[in-house]
Design an enzyme around this catalytic site. Structure first.
Site, PDB file in Angstrom:
ATOM      1  N   ASP A 136      -3.586   7.143 -10.023  1.00 18.96           N
ATOM      2  CA  ASP A 136      -4.240   6.244  -9.064  1.00 18.96           C
ATOM      3  C   ASP A 136      -3.509   4.920  -9.178  1.00 18.96           C
ATOM      4  O   ASP A 136      -3.754   4.126 -10.077  1.00 18.96           O
ATOM      5  CB  ASP A 136      -5.729   6.098  -9.388  1.00 18.96           C
ATOM      6  CG  ASP A 136      -6.427   5.153  -8.403  1.00 18.96           C
ATOM      7  OD1 ASP A 136      -5.725   4.380  -7.709  1.00 18.96           O
ATOM      8  OD2 ASP A 136      -7.663   5.184  -8.330  1.00 18.96           O
ATOM      9  N   LYS A 144      -4.756  -2.995  -1.823  1.00 22.41           N
ATOM     10  CA  LYS A 144      -4.767  -3.878  -2.998  1.00 22.41           C
ATOM     11  C   LYS A 144      -3.345  -4.392  -3.240  1.00 22.41           C
ATOM     12  O   LYS A 144      -2.870  -5.269  -2.549  1.00 22.41           O
ATOM     13  CB  LYS A 144      -5.298  -3.123  -4.217  1.00 22.41           C
ATOM     14  CG  LYS A 144      -6.815  -2.943  -4.222  1.00 22.41           C
ATOM     15  CD  LYS A 144      -7.260  -1.791  -3.405  1.00 22.41           C
ATOM     16  CE  LYS A 144      -8.694  -1.386  -3.650  1.00 22.41           C
ATOM     17  NZ  LYS A 144      -9.157  -0.355  -2.726  1.00 22.41           N
ATOM     18  N   PHE A 156     -13.523   5.963 -11.055  1.00 25.17           N
ATOM     19  CA  PHE A 156     -13.726   5.036  -9.947  1.00 25.17           C
ATOM     20  C   PHE A 156     -14.672   5.727  -8.971  1.00 25.17           C
ATOM     21  O   PHE A 156     -14.643   6.958  -8.829  1.00 25.17           O
ATOM     22  CB  PHE A 156     -12.418   4.621  -9.253  1.00 25.17           C
ATOM     23  CG  PHE A 156     -12.707   3.606  -8.186  1.00 25.17           C
ATOM     24  CD1 PHE A 156     -13.100   2.333  -8.530  1.00 25.17           C
ATOM     25  CD2 PHE A 156     -12.700   3.955  -6.841  1.00 25.17           C
ATOM     26  CE1 PHE A 156     -13.471   1.412  -7.560  1.00 25.17           C
ATOM     27  CE2 PHE A 156     -13.067   3.037  -5.869  1.00 25.17           C
ATOM     28  CZ  PHE A 156     -13.450   1.762  -6.226  1.00 25.17           C
ATOM     29  N   THR A 157     -15.493   4.937  -8.287  1.00 29.17           N
ATOM     30  CA  THR A 157     -16.589   5.486  -7.468  1.00 29.17           C
ATOM     31  C   THR A 157     -16.121   6.578  -6.489  1.00 29.17           C
ATOM     32  O   THR A 157     -16.580   7.717  -6.555  1.00 29.17           O
ATOM     33  CB  THR A 157     -17.282   4.348  -6.697  1.00 29.17           C
ATOM     34  OG1 THR A 157     -16.285   3.598  -5.994  1.00 29.17           O
ATOM     35  CG2 THR A 157     -18.027   3.424  -7.639  1.00 29.17           C
ATOM     36  N   ARG A 164     -21.046  -4.215 -10.578  1.00 36.52           N
ATOM     37  CA  ARG A 164     -20.344  -3.043 -11.092  1.00 36.52           C
ATOM     38  C   ARG A 164     -21.082  -2.638 -12.358  1.00 36.52           C
ATOM     39  O   ARG A 164     -20.696  -2.945 -13.474  1.00 36.52           O
ATOM     40  CB  ARG A 164     -18.874  -3.356 -11.401  1.00 36.52           C
ATOM     41  CG  ARG A 164     -18.023  -3.542 -10.152  1.00 36.52           C
ATOM     42  CD  ARG A 164     -17.484  -2.261  -9.553  1.00 36.52           C
ATOM     43  NE  ARG A 164     -18.246  -1.717  -8.449  1.00 36.52           N
ATOM     44  CZ  ARG A 164     -17.729  -1.028  -7.431  1.00 36.52           C
ATOM     45  NH1 ARG A 164     -16.450  -0.838  -7.317  1.00 36.52           N
ATOM     46  NH2 ARG A 164     -18.495  -0.506  -6.515  1.00 36.52           N
ATOM     47  N   TYR A 219       3.054   8.637  18.681  1.00 37.05           N
ATOM     48  CA  TYR A 219       2.127   9.550  18.018  1.00 37.05           C
ATOM     49  C   TYR A 219       2.821  10.310  16.894  1.00 37.05           C
ATOM     50  O   TYR A 219       2.239  10.562  15.840  1.00 37.05           O
ATOM     51  CB  TYR A 219       1.535  10.546  19.030  1.00 37.05           C
ATOM     52  CG  TYR A 219       0.398  11.332  18.428  1.00 37.05           C
ATOM     53  CD1 TYR A 219      -0.891  10.810  18.433  1.00 37.05           C
ATOM     54  CD2 TYR A 219       0.616  12.559  17.806  1.00 37.05           C
ATOM     55  CE1 TYR A 219      -1.933  11.502  17.851  1.00 37.05           C
ATOM     56  CE2 TYR A 219      -0.421  13.249  17.215  1.00 37.05           C
ATOM     57  CZ  TYR A 219      -1.700  12.727  17.237  1.00 37.05           C
ATOM     58  OH  TYR A 219      -2.728  13.400  16.642  1.00 37.05           O
ATOM     59  N   PHE A 264     -24.342   1.834  -3.997  1.00 34.79           N
ATOM     60  CA  PHE A 264     -24.168   0.381  -4.130  1.00 34.79           C
ATOM     61  C   PHE A 264     -23.835  -0.293  -2.803  1.00 34.79           C
ATOM     62  O   PHE A 264     -24.124  -1.459  -2.610  1.00 34.79           O
ATOM     63  CB  PHE A 264     -23.067   0.068  -5.166  1.00 34.79           C
ATOM     64  CG  PHE A 264     -21.746   0.714  -4.869  1.00 34.79           C
ATOM     65  CD1 PHE A 264     -21.491   2.012  -5.274  1.00 34.79           C
ATOM     66  CD2 PHE A 264     -20.761   0.029  -4.171  1.00 34.79           C
ATOM     67  CE1 PHE A 264     -20.273   2.614  -4.994  1.00 34.79           C
ATOM     68  CE2 PHE A 264     -19.551   0.617  -3.888  1.00 34.79           C
ATOM     69  CZ  PHE A 264     -19.298   1.926  -4.288  1.00 34.79           C
TER      70      PHE A 264
END
Ligand code: F0G
Length: 461
Positions: free
Chosen positions: A220, A263, A129-130, A387, A77, A453
């Site tokens: 980002d 990614k 970005f969303t 998009r 933990y 979306f």
């Protein structure tokens, strides 16, 4: 006479050790599945999908080294040794001082937005970005787009469409004052622009300007290694630098980062907040236990952190990036041979088809990109993503955002599909292109409140 070889092919720097079998479907089955999914490719069952180009997020194939590290995950933990391995990799390859793990990128965006944004603040960025913009808004901020105009033009061949327009930033600073700008949010390989890179030259200029005004840069870094590869290929002075060195240089020009490890870092889940700032680190450690988990796991299993540590190292390998971006390039070239209108230059993580140019007879209110994505699925079982206007959502005042770019994204998972799969994708898109004039638009019949979306439903007009 020996045949003359005019070009030498390249191939992936790996071979397959295990495969996943796919279900093959018929057109009537796909038409039914698409109707049942409300013409939203997000709502399809993946079992009914043949080639899944919905996203490059969490869809990577892990290497044997990652799987073997996975087995050594320390599931304690607190104080897990897997955390320290991940922290070490982040420091070594990205250079940030402090790390707070999160379950994925948006977990880090939530923490960062809550820490740095006050009500009424302005957050400039190189395109939205969303999830990033939504967290900025939920924290009381307003996003302002400062990317160069070329990024909004699918035909512009600018080599660095992720660049910031410093005049736009200066106008924002003049209008609102630097005190209202907690940071500038800089994405590497800008997703919504088509996977387009920012140059180091531009980032250096931005660094100089923001330092003069006491404004931080938050990175980002979801696709930073792909951006670094483009810098190596395109930016004068970088041809002989490794992706690894370029990644470090990019990160060194920023004050902190949010990362979706799903990614670039070649895993299926995970993310983190990284920072060089003592205050941000202290606050993030307080908030992470509320939203994610203890500071040494932040919503991740020990095995996930092991896989991230190895994945980061593999992601900055030049040969990996050459094959990764090379495969995307291959698909883009094939699409262009068929005359399919795509965003140029070809980006790093996928091909973005220009739905406005593909279906010029549809108005943006008839959801051209959503329509096109559903048509391609029905043709061949290839799943892509809208998009455009649906992804852009509504402004805080309730009106639609009308983005210039109305795109269908064919996102390529890393190390998953072959060139033959890419041929199937290009040919299917070409078939739909040939009968484009017969395609009708859609209306939205269900709209959720946030990130519509993902769950919106449509009917054919
Ligand atoms: N930033 C960028 C540039 C992204 O592309 C994503 C995710 C995130 C942040 C959020 O990370 O999903 O781990 O919470 N993009 C995925 C996509 C969902 O399909 O483009 P996350």
């Amino acid at each position: 006479m020996p045949r003359k070889i005019e070009r030498r092919s390249w191939a992936e720097p790996y071979k397959m050790k295990m495969v996943e079998l796919l279900k093959m479907t018929t057109r009537p089955q796909r038409v039914k599945a698409m109707r049942e999914a409300g013409y939203n490719t997000f709502l399809l069952n993946s079992e009914d999908v043949y080639i899944d180009l919905l996203t490059d997020s969490g869809t990577n194939a892990m290497s044997d080294m990652q799987w073997s590290a996975f087995m050594t995950g320390d599931e304690s933990y607190s104080g897990s040794k897997s955390y320290f391995k991940m922290e070490k990799a982040i420091k070594q390859y990205y250079g940030y001082k402090y790390v707070v793990p999160t379950h994925q990128g948006r977990g880090a965006e939530n923490l960062l937005s809550q820490i740095l944004i006050k009500k009424g603040d302005i957050v400039p960025g190189n395109m939205y970005f969303t999830t990033t913009r939504l967290h900025q808004e939920l924290a009381g901020g307003t996003f302002v787009d400062i990317i160069i105009d070329e990024a909004h033009d699918p035909l512009s061949e600018h080599p660095f469409k992720g660049n910031v327009d410093l005049n736009k930033l200066e106008a924002v600073v003049k209008k609102h004052g630097a005190a209202k700008i907690p940071y500038v949010c800089i994405a590497t390989n800008v997703n919504m622009a088509g996977g387009q890179p920012i140059s180091l030259d531009n980032l250096k200029q931005l660094r100089k300007y923001t330092q003069e005004h006491g404004i931080k840069i938050i990175h980002d870094m979801t696709r930073v290694a792909e951006n670094a590869y483009f810098i190596q290929q395109r930016e004068p002075g970088y041809a002989n630098k490794s992706v690894k060195d370029i990644v470090l240089e990019i990160c060194s020009l920023t004050d902190g980062a949010t990362m979706s490890a799903k990614k670039d870092a070649l895993v299926n889940i995970g993310g983190f907040l990284a920072t060089n700032d003592d205050f941000v680190y202290e606050e993030a450690r307080n908030l992470v236990v509320v939203y994610e988990g203890m500071t040494t796991y932040g919503g991740l299993a020990g095995r996930d952190m092991e896989a991230i540590a190895v994945g980061i190292k593999e992601s900055v390998d030049d040969n990996h990036q050459a094959a990764r971006v090379g495969q995307v390039e291959y698909l883009g070239q094939r699409m262009m041979e068929f005359g399919v209108p795509i965003v140029k230059p070809i980006g790093g993580h996928g091909i973005f088809v220009d739905a406005k140019a593909f279906l010029p007879h549809l108005s943006q209110d008839q959801f051209p990109a959503q329509t096109l994505a559903s048509e391609i699925y029905m043709d061949s079982g290839v799943r892509t993503m809208e998009r455009g206007i649906v992804s852009a959502g509504r402004k805080p005042n309730g009106e639609h955002y009308y983005p210039n770019l109305e795109l269908v994204r064919f996102t390529i998972p890393r190390r998953v599909y072959t060139q033959a799969h890419m041929d199937v994708v290009a040919e299917s898109t070409a078939m739909v292109f040939d009968r484009r004039k017969k395609i009708k638009g859609m209306k939205m019949v269900y709209e959720p409140k946030y990130l519509r979306f993902f769950q919106a439903r449509f009917e054919k007009l």
